[in-house]
Each structure stands twice: as structure tokens, then as C-alpha cells.
Design an enzyme around this catalytic site. Structure first.
Site, PDB file in Angstrom:
ATOM      1  N   HIS A  67       0.860  -1.188   0.000  1.00 49.98           N
ATOM      2  CA  HIS A  67       0.000   0.000   0.000  1.00 49.98           C
ATOM      3  C   HIS A  67       0.892   1.232   0.000  1.00 49.98           C
ATOM      4  O   HIS A  67       1.707   1.417   0.909  1.00 49.98           O
ATOM      5  CB  HIS A  67      -0.940   0.001   1.216  1.00 49.98           C
ATOM      6  CG  HIS A  67      -1.991  -1.063   1.121  1.00 49.98           C
ATOM      7  ND1 HIS A  67      -2.446  -1.769   2.204  1.00 49.98           N
ATOM      8  CD2 HIS A  67      -2.660  -1.530   0.039  1.00 49.98           C
ATOM      9  CE1 HIS A  67      -3.374  -2.629   1.796  1.00 49.98           C
ATOM     10  NE2 HIS A  67      -3.518  -2.503   0.487  1.00 49.98           N
ATOM     11  N   ARG A 118      -3.061   4.800  -2.324  1.00 52.10           N
ATOM     12  CA  ARG A 118      -2.929   3.457  -1.739  1.00 52.10           C
ATOM     13  C   ARG A 118      -2.681   2.375  -2.804  1.00 52.10           C
ATOM     14  O   ARG A 118      -1.910   1.456  -2.608  1.00 52.10           O
ATOM     15  CB  ARG A 118      -4.235   3.126  -0.999  1.00 52.10           C
ATOM     16  CG  ARG A 118      -4.427   1.654  -0.607  1.00 52.10           C
ATOM     17  CD  ARG A 118      -5.787   1.480   0.053  1.00 52.10           C
ATOM     18  NE  ARG A 118      -6.178   0.087   0.242  1.00 52.10           N
ATOM     19  CZ  ARG A 118      -6.051  -0.565   1.398  1.00 52.10           C
ATOM     20  NH1 ARG A 118      -5.522   0.021   2.439  1.00 52.10           N
ATOM     21  NH2 ARG A 118      -6.468  -1.814   1.502  1.00 52.10           N
ATOM     22  N   HIS A 144       2.375  -3.359   6.905  1.00 47.98           N
ATOM     23  CA  HIS A 144       1.325  -2.363   6.650  1.00 47.98           C
ATOM     24  C   HIS A 144       1.277  -1.327   7.768  1.00 47.98           C
ATOM     25  O   HIS A 144       1.897  -1.490   8.816  1.00 47.98           O
ATOM     26  CB  HIS A 144      -0.051  -3.039   6.581  1.00 47.98           C
ATOM     27  CG  HIS A 144      -0.256  -3.875   5.373  1.00 47.98           C
ATOM     28  ND1 HIS A 144      -1.045  -3.492   4.322  1.00 47.98           N
ATOM     29  CD2 HIS A 144       0.249  -5.093   5.039  1.00 47.98           C
ATOM     30  CE1 HIS A 144      -1.031  -4.427   3.387  1.00 47.98           C
ATOM     31  NE2 HIS A 144      -0.254  -5.408   3.799  1.00 47.98           N
ATOM     32  N   GLU A 197       1.586   3.886   2.967  1.00 49.12           N
ATOM     33  CA  GLU A 197       2.032   3.371   4.256  1.00 49.12           C
ATOM     34  C   GLU A 197       3.551   3.449   4.351  1.00 49.12           C
ATOM     35  O   GLU A 197       4.263   2.446   4.411  1.00 49.12           O
ATOM     36  CB  GLU A 197       1.459   1.954   4.447  1.00 49.12           C
ATOM     37  CG  GLU A 197      -0.070   2.003   4.481  1.00 49.12           C
ATOM     38  CD  GLU A 197      -0.774   0.653   4.341  1.00 49.12           C
ATOM     39  OE1 GLU A 197      -0.102  -0.391   4.418  1.00 49.12           O
ATOM     40  OE2 GLU A 197      -2.015   0.650   4.146  1.00 49.12           O
ATOM     41  N   GLU A 229       0.522  -4.483  11.129  1.00 49.73           N
ATOM     42  CA  GLU A 229       0.007  -3.113  10.981  1.00 49.73           C
ATOM     43  C   GLU A 229       0.720  -2.261  12.025  1.00 49.73           C
ATOM     44  O   GLU A 229       0.445  -2.367  13.218  1.00 49.73           O
ATOM     45  CB  GLU A 229      -1.500  -3.063  11.245  1.00 49.73           C
ATOM     46  CG  GLU A 229      -2.341  -3.888  10.295  1.00 49.73           C
ATOM     47  CD  GLU A 229      -2.736  -3.125   9.028  1.00 49.73           C
ATOM     48  OE1 GLU A 229      -2.314  -1.960   8.850  1.00 49.73           O
ATOM     49  OE2 GLU A 229      -3.463  -3.708   8.216  1.00 49.73           O
TER      50      GLU A 229
HETATM   51  O1  0X9 Z   1      -6.865  -4.090   4.451  1.00 48.28           O
HETATM   52  C1  0X9 Z   1      -5.684  -4.408   4.296  1.00 48.28           C
HETATM   53  O2  0X9 Z   1      -5.216  -4.761   3.221  1.00 48.28           O
HETATM   54  C2  0X9 Z   1      -4.756  -4.387   5.496  1.00 48.28           C
HETATM   55  N1  0X9 Z   1      -5.003  -3.218   6.286  1.00 48.28           N
HETATM   56  S1  0X9 Z   1      -4.602  -1.738   5.693  1.00 48.28           S
HETATM   57  O3  0X9 Z   1      -5.188  -0.738   6.554  1.00 48.28           O
HETATM   58  N2  0X9 Z   1      -3.030  -1.544   5.790  1.00 48.28           N
HETATM   59  O4  0X9 Z   1      -5.016  -1.642   4.349  1.00 48.28           O
HETATM   60  C3  0X9 Z   1      -4.986  -5.648   6.316  1.00 48.28           C
HETATM   61  C4  0X9 Z   1      -4.749  -6.904   5.562  1.00 48.28           C
HETATM   62  C5  0X9 Z   1      -4.980  -8.132   6.341  1.00 48.28           C
HETATM   63  N3  0X9 Z   1      -4.198  -9.170   5.828  1.00 48.28           N
HETATM   64  C6  0X9 Z   1      -4.516 -10.445   5.594  1.00 48.28           C
HETATM   65  N4  0X9 Z   1      -5.706 -10.915   5.674  1.00 48.28           N
HETATM   66  N5  0X9 Z   1      -3.567 -11.219   5.237  1.00 48.28           N
HETATM   67 ZN    ZN Z   2      -1.893  -1.647   4.116  1.00 44.62          ZN
END
Ligand code: 0X9
Ligand code: ZN
Ligand code: ZN
Length: 422
Positions: A178, A234, A305, A181, A382
Site C-alpha cells: 500500500h 494506496r 502495513h 504506508e 500493521e
Molecule cells: O486491508 C488491508 O489490506 C490491510 N489493512 S490496511 O489498513 N493496511 O489496508 C490488512 C490486511 C490483512 N491481511 C490479511 N488478511 N492477510
Molecule cells: Zn496496508
């Protein structure tokens, strides 16, 4: 006199950043709200806003546990937004008063810094690549470049392998999938530097006993765009054939439960647009291929992230089923979180399966590696913070965040060793 006045105005405007980067998107008086969601009707109302890209931008999707959403609002939209909150009885708190002020502060620190690469500011892609070249040149015996592939705009997606001996188990780290980030690539480069230069016995052991594969900036096009044009970018940068909105969420584009269960969006204007099909984004396709071809070389996979302070594990696609080794995964998560909280900063991390502790997310890289390549250790980290600064984490917090990763990683790897994974 008039000339002097003009000169003064130019200097004042330039130092205020008004004349600089006139092509850069500005966020004057954009605010970020933390909303408290109590029911499905409220959530539906808020989720629709996320697709109105000129007016809103979701910073943090609905979190199942805190029941909160972080959303950035355009000042022109403010009266309507306030009304919407009132009509739907949604309570809120302003997290960021003026997003542009945070962006400006972030840049002020940047120019004040010296020429040497350090971790007191955020660097652009070119600088990170140059630093990577230096590192590769300085440690030729233990480092090696690897190339994952090419981005939509033609940039090379690079990584560094660090290996002190043959036969080590491998650990793979992908960072900055992303674009906005930024703390993720800052942390990845710091970690690379630690592995190569630390004299701490535990860190030396970590460096010597594992083969590290680290991609500091995975979403190269998006990252460049976030520096040059739009700090809040993003997604990838591939235009959509039938829609004005650009890019897809690379972390929804992998072929594992792709676009299922509302874990992604089919709207090209959404920040979590899954792409037209799995692997539609050249970056995600290249990574999936690279990982498939090199699957025997690594046993654990991490995706960096921000923000929220979570250590997330599979599954992302369902909150009611868990991997067969979930108890072990939780033990690793606890080790990670406890180690971080024990530092003087006292930063608290939550841990657990993505869908259970955060929200349903499908087609993510970690879940794809876990499900399709059958790896037993796959985590999304995160980083800081929980919303005070969000993606615009002040540069003074880079090193504390890095220190947290290091102790967390040490504890997590130690626990997984104890449990027989390495
Ligand atoms: O939503 C996302 O892609 C991630 N959070 S963010 O706020 N950085 O965008 C979390 C991803 C969770 N990851 C997995 N399920 N592997
Ligand atoms: Zn992310
Ligand atoms: Zn499925």
C-alpha cells in the site's frame, strides 16, 4: 518597495510550501474522523461514502472489535457529512484537524536532515533504490539482489536476499504494498540494516540462522505517486478500461478467495478494488509467480502495513474458521505483542486472525501464501499508530517503530522455533 513586497510574498509562500509542487494534491482542512458505528444501517451509510473519491477517503475500514471507521473528509463536503452523522445518530471524534498540516510537517523534517541515509525522515523511491545498491555493494558476500518483476509503469520491483550460510530456513518480507504506508519501507530498510550491522547477539543469531528475502517497496508505482502527486495514494497505478478511477488494491488481487464475502470491492473507485480478476495487477501477478517459483526457499511470510498496531494472521476470508495451527499462531502473536509492550514505549498490539480481530479481507498476499503455497507462518503487521497521525506518522516515530518490530520479530521467531516450526 512593491518589488520587495512581491519578493517577500514569494519567499513566504514558498517556505509555506504553497508554490512548491503545485501539481501535488493538497489536503488543506481535510479532516479525519473516527466514527463509532453501532449498527448495520450506520455502517452501510458510511461504506457508501468511501466510493466518492473526491469527497471522502477511508483511512481505516470498519474494525469489528472497536466498531470504528476512520474516514477523511473534504472541507467542502463537511456540512453534508455533519448532517449525515446527525441523521444516522453516529458519534464521532476528530482525529486529524488538517491533513495538509501533517503532510507539511512531515516534509519540513525531511529537508532539515543530512545527506546520509538514516531513519529520521522518509525517502523517495530513487533514494531507497540507491541505498539498496550501496548495501549490495558493501556486503557482497552475504547479500544478493532479486528481481520480482516489473510494475505497470515499468519500474523494477526489487528485493534483497541476506544469507550468511546455506541451508538456512527462509523468511520473506514484503513491504509497502500500500503506497501511502510509508512507515513500512522505512522499517524494512532499517531492519535490513540491522541484520547487516547489529552486534547484538540475538540479532546476529537472527541474521545468521535465516535466509532473509526482503522487498522494501513492493508497490513501486503507487509509492512514487504518493511522494510526487498524492500523499494519500494506496493502490496500484494501472488505469481501468471502463472507469476513470485508477488502480486496484494489490492486497486484494491475489488468487485466494478473490472478491468473496465482501472482503474486497468490485468498484474501481473503491480503495479496496480487487481488480478485474486475480493477478490483473502486474505487480501482484509477478509476486505470485516469483513466490511460486521460489516456494521451497522460505517458510514464513510477512507483509508490512500501517496503521492500527495489529499482528494479523490468516484467515482473512472467514471469521468463523481458523487454520489448524491457530493455537500456535496465537502463541506467536502473544510473544510478538508482549515483547513490544515491554519496551519503554509501552505500545499495545492486538493479534489474531484478520477476519476475527479486524475485518474480512480476501485476495491478500499473506492469505494467498498461506492457503496456496501451504506455508504455516504468515503475518500482516500493521504498524503505528492507532489514528492520531495515521499514515502520516511523524518521522521521529520511525526508529521507535523499528525497535518495536525488531523485538517483536525476535520474540515471534523464538516462539515459532520453540513450537518446532524452524
Ligand atoms: O486491508 C488491508 O489490506 C490491510 N489493512 S490496511 O489498513 N493496511 O489496508 C490488512 C490486511 C490483512 N491481511 C490479511 N488478511 N492477510
Ligand atoms: Zn496496508
Ligand atoms: Zn473461497
Amino acid at each position: 518597495m512593491r518589488l520587495l513586497w512581491l519578493l517577500f510574498t514569494v519567499v513566504a509562500l514558498t517556505s509555506a510550501g504553497v508554490l512548491q509542487d503545485s501539481t501535488k494534491k493538497r489536503y488543506d482542512n481535510f479532516k479525519v474522523y473516527k466514527l463509532n458505528i453501532q449498527n448495520k444501517i450506520q455502517l452501510a451509510a458510511i461504506e457508501k461514502l468511501g466510493e466518492l473519491t473526491q469527497k471522502y477517503n477511508v483511512w481505516r475500514e470498519y474494525d469489528r472489535n472497536t466498531k470504528q471507521v476512520d474516514i477523511m473528509v473534504n472541507p467542502e463536503e463537511m456540512p453534508y457529512f455533519q448532517q449525515l452523522l446527525r441523521l444516522n445518530n453516529i458519534t464521532s471524534e476528530v482525529m486529524v484537524e488538517n491533513v495538509q498540516a501533517l503532510i507539511d510537517e512531515e516534509q519540513v523534517t525531511a529537508t532539515a536532515d543530512s545527506t546520509a541515509f538514516g531513519w529520521t525522515k522518509y525517502y523517495e523511491l530513487e533514494e531507497i533504490q540507491a541505498w539498496l545498491d550501496e548495501v549490495l555493494a558493501k556486503y557482497p558476500a552475504v547479500t544478493e539482489e532479486f528481481v520480482v518483476g516489473t510494475s505497470y509503469e515499468g519500474r523494477t520491483i526489487r528485493g534483497i536476499k541476506i544469507s550468511h550460510k546455506s541451508g538456512n530456513p527462509g523468511i520473506f518480507i514484503e513491504s509497502n504494498i500500500h503506497a501511502r504506508e510509508w512507515i513500512t519501507s522505512a522499517t524494512a530498510t532499517w531492519f535490513i540494516n540491522e541484520l547487516l550491522t547489529s552486534v547484538d547477539a540475538e540479532v546476529r543469531n537472527l541474521a545468521d540462522s535465516y535466509d532473509w528475502y526482503i522487498i522494501p517497496v513492493f508497490n513501486v508505482d503507487g509509492f512514487e505517486y504518493s511522494h510526487r502527486k498524492d500523499r494519500m495514494w494506496r493502490k496500484t497505478r494501472q488505469p481501468h478500461a471502463t472507469n476513470a478511477c485508477i488502480g486496484a488494491d494489490a492486497n486484494r488481487n491475489f488468487d485466494s478467495h478473490w472478491l468473496e464475502s465482501n472482503g474486497a470491492s468490485d468498484n474501481p473507485c473503491s480503495e479496496t478494488f480487487a481488480g478485474d480478476q486475480p493477478g490483473s495487477e502486474p505487480e501482484a501477478k509477478a509476486l505470485a509467480e516469483f513466490l511460486t517459483n521460489n516456494q521451497d526457499k522460505f517458510d514464513a511470510y510477512f507483509s508490512f502495513h500501517s496503521y492500527g498496531q495489529y499482528l494479523l494472521s490468516p484467515y482473512g476470508h472467514t471469521s468463523t474458521e481458523f487454520p489448524e495451527n491457530y493455537d500456535d499462531i496465537l502463541a506467536m502473536g502473544k510473544a510478538f505483542a508482549d515483547a513490544i509492550e515491554a519496551l519503554p514505549y509501552g505500545t499495545a498490539y492486538r493479534y489474531g486472525s484478520t477476519a476475527f480481530v479486524l475485518y474480512v479481507a480476501t485476495g491478500t498476499s499473506v492469505d494467498w501464501v498461506f492457503n496456496e503455497l501451504d506455508k504455516k507462518i504468515g503475518f500482516t503487521i500493521e504498524y503505528r499508530d492507532t489514528g492520531r497521525y495515521g499514515f502520516i506518522l511523524p518521522p521521529v516515530q520511525i526508529i521507535p517503530n523499528c525497535e518495536e518490530l525488531l523485538v517483536g520479530m525476535l520474540a515471534l521467531i523464538e516462539k515459532s522455533k520453540e513450537l518446532g516450526y524452524f
